[in-house]
Design an enzyme around this catalytic site. Structure first.
Site, PDB file in Angstrom:
ATOM      1  N   TYR A 142       0.824  -1.204   0.000  1.00 37.23           N
ATOM      2  CA  TYR A 142       0.000   0.000   0.000  1.00 37.23           C
ATOM      3  C   TYR A 142       0.863   1.261   0.000  1.00 37.23           C
ATOM      4  O   TYR A 142       0.473   2.275  -0.572  1.00 37.23           O
ATOM      5  CB  TYR A 142      -0.913   0.025   1.227  1.00 37.23           C
ATOM      6  N   LYS A 187       3.443 -15.568   3.031  1.00 36.58           N
ATOM      7  CA  LYS A 187       3.696 -16.311   1.785  1.00 36.58           C
ATOM      8  C   LYS A 187       5.208 -16.528   1.736  1.00 36.58           C
ATOM      9  O   LYS A 187       5.890 -16.117   0.789  1.00 36.58           O
ATOM     10  CB  LYS A 187       3.155 -15.476   0.602  1.00 36.58           C
ATOM     11  N   ASP A 219      -2.578 -18.456   0.896  1.00 33.27           N
ATOM     12  CA  ASP A 219      -3.526 -19.183   0.046  1.00 33.27           C
ATOM     13  C   ASP A 219      -4.210 -20.295   0.843  1.00 33.27           C
ATOM     14  O   ASP A 219      -5.410 -20.521   0.738  1.00 33.27           O
ATOM     15  CB  ASP A 219      -2.842 -19.731  -1.229  1.00 33.27           C
ATOM     16  N   ASP A 243      -6.187  -7.210   4.107  1.00 32.73           N
ATOM     17  CA  ASP A 243      -7.310  -6.587   3.401  1.00 32.73           C
ATOM     18  C   ASP A 243      -8.192  -7.672   2.779  1.00 32.73           C
ATOM     19  O   ASP A 243      -9.409  -7.694   2.954  1.00 32.73           O
ATOM     20  CB  ASP A 243      -6.776  -5.653   2.313  1.00 32.73           C
ATOM     21  N   ASP A 247     -12.119  -9.291   4.160  1.00 32.40           N
ATOM     22  CA  ASP A 247     -13.347  -9.262   3.355  1.00 32.40           C
ATOM     23  C   ASP A 247     -13.934 -10.667   3.272  1.00 32.40           C
ATOM     24  O   ASP A 247     -15.139 -10.866   3.400  1.00 32.40           O
ATOM     25  CB  ASP A 247     -13.069  -8.751   1.926  1.00 32.40           C
TER      26      ASP A 247
HETATM   27  C1  IPM Z   1     -10.429  -1.525   3.819  1.00 33.31           C
HETATM   28  C2  IPM Z   1     -10.677  -0.949   2.449  1.00 33.31           C
HETATM   29  C3  IPM Z   1      -9.522  -0.027   2.085  1.00 33.31           C
HETATM   30  C4  IPM Z   1      -8.247  -0.835   2.060  1.00 33.31           C
HETATM   31  C5  IPM Z   1      -9.709   0.713   0.756  1.00 33.31           C
HETATM   32  C6  IPM Z   1     -11.011   1.479   0.713  1.00 33.31           C
HETATM   33  C7  IPM Z   1      -8.537   1.610   0.448  1.00 33.31           C
HETATM   34  O1  IPM Z   1     -10.853  -1.941   1.508  1.00 33.31           O
HETATM   35  O2  IPM Z   1     -10.401  -0.760   4.802  1.00 33.31           O
HETATM   36  O3  IPM Z   1     -10.277  -2.737   3.926  1.00 33.31           O
HETATM   37  O4  IPM Z   1      -7.926  -1.480   1.051  1.00 33.31           O
HETATM   38  O5  IPM Z   1      -7.546  -0.835   3.078  1.00 33.31           O
HETATM   39 MN    MN Z   2     -10.727  -3.943   2.287  1.00 37.67          MN
END
Ligand code: IPM
Ligand code: MN
Length: 352
Positions: A142, A187, A219, A243, A247
């Site tokens: 990032y 990884k 993975d 990240d 999700d």
């Molecule tokens: C999160 C989001 C952010 C990230 C984006 C919006 C930049 O997906 O907080 O997980 O990738 O960190």
């Molecule tokens: Mn995210």
């Protein structure tokens, strides 16, 4: 307790859920005799529109002068499909994390029994899952050196020893508070940065003899989250892996609209839902406010207000038990609006 709270509502559904979250915090303050003072500031697409910067210096100052930031969401579709856009709402979020030194993002993944049948995972696999993901937040790809021209592009997954040590320490300490099981996700079979993570984690292991540490390639971890989510207690991982895995983890709980997070480090801590700004729903009063409300519970608990945090959690649970939920959780039953859910929860807390 007196707390100064910066309110960064952002874009899309952000302002609606922020309002509900603040109302819940106010109800807690009144019920328990605290004084919370709020200062609003702009960020994201709305700040780009207003001043051309998704995290303007005035907003940084408001955050720095506060005890906590109560953040909602940023993002707007007009930037998503335009790779040439020079400024993006998400840069505001990244700037906030970097400028406030928020190197640790704490994402608890809790499964509510009531929602087991909402998950794409079978209930018998999911039942009892309760883990926390500690994601490194201010390093890695990032923020590492980037380059892009028409033929070549790269992002550098750069990590230093102090950056790795401080986030692993957070991981070990959370494990000590919980079931003493830490999974370091990397990884290391391919990436040099991961091999340094693994080396440092192994060096730190003797300092936490009670913690069982296992090392898992990302993975494999992605698979294990689906196959046996109850395996996990505390996961610690780098920025990009964290990240993606969070999700994935969020949907196993039944709705992304449920998961809060805390970002902590050297500056003012930020409390925010992990979901995005859902622009299609903006202004419709249909978004699930629970992740925002539970982020408020994390805020309260961060300042040692345990009973207050527990009361908010109890109210959220009660709202689900009573079926006072937004459309994403209602199924065939009646769906309530964002504000209705928020008001139900606030009045539950007021009457506790
Ligand atoms: C999160 C989001 C952010 C990230 C984006 C919006 C930049 O997906 O907080 O997980 O990738 O960190
Ligand atoms: Mn995210």
């Amino acid at each position: 307790m007196n707390l100064a709270i910066a309110i960064l509502a952002g874009d899309g559904i952000g302002p609606e859920i922020s309002k509900v979250g603040v109302n819940v915090l106010n109800t807690v303050a009144k019920r328990f005799g605290h004084e919370f003072v709020y200062t609003e500031a702009i960020c994201g697409a709305s700040a780009i529109d207003a001043v051309g910067n998704p995290f303007p210096p005035q907003t940084l100052a408001v955050c720095q002068n506060a005890d906590a930031v109560f953040f909602s969401a940023v993002g707007h579709p007009k930037f998503d499909n335009d790779p040439t856009a020079k400024v993006r709402p998400e840069q505001g979020l990244l700037a906030m994390r970097k400028q406030l030194g928020l190197f640790a993002n704490v994402r608890p993944i809790e499964c509510f029994d009531k929602l087991l049948d909402k998950s794409p995972i079978k209930a018998e696999i999911l039942k009892g899952s309760d883990f926390i993901c500690i994601r490194e937040l201010t390093g890695g790809m990032y923020f590492g050196e980037k380059y892009q021209d028409d033929n070549t592009a790269y992002d550098t997954n750069y990590y230093t020893r102090p950056e790795i040590e401080r986030i692993l320490k957070v991981g070990f300490e959370y494990a000590m508070q919980r079931k003493k099981h830490l999974t370091v996700v990397d990884k290391a079979n391919v990436l040099a940065s991961s091999r340094l993570w693994r080396q440092i984690a192994q060096e730190m292991e003797p300092m936490y003899p009670e913690v069982t540490v296992d090392y898992m390639y990302v993975d494999n971890a992605a698979m294990r989250l689906i196959l046996s989510p109850t395996f996990f207690d505390v996961i610690v991982t780098e920025n990009t892996f964290g990240d993606i895995l969070t999700d994935e983890a969020s949907v196993i709980s039944g709705s992304m609209g449920l998961l809060p997070s805390a970002s902590v480090g050297t500056g003012t801590p930020v409390f925010e839902p992990i979901h995005g700004s859902w622009p299609e729903a903006a202004g419709k009063n249909i978004a699930n406010p629970l992740a925002q409300i539970l982020s408020g519970a994390m805020l309260l608990e961060h300042f040692g207000l345990k009973e207050e945090g527990a009361t908010v959690r109890k109210a959220v649970q009660a709202s689900m038990d009573a079926g006072i939920v937004t459309a994403d959780l209602a199924g065939d039953a009646q769906a309530y609006s964002t504000t209705q859910v928020g008001e139900w929860i606030a009045s539950y807390i007021a009457n506790q």
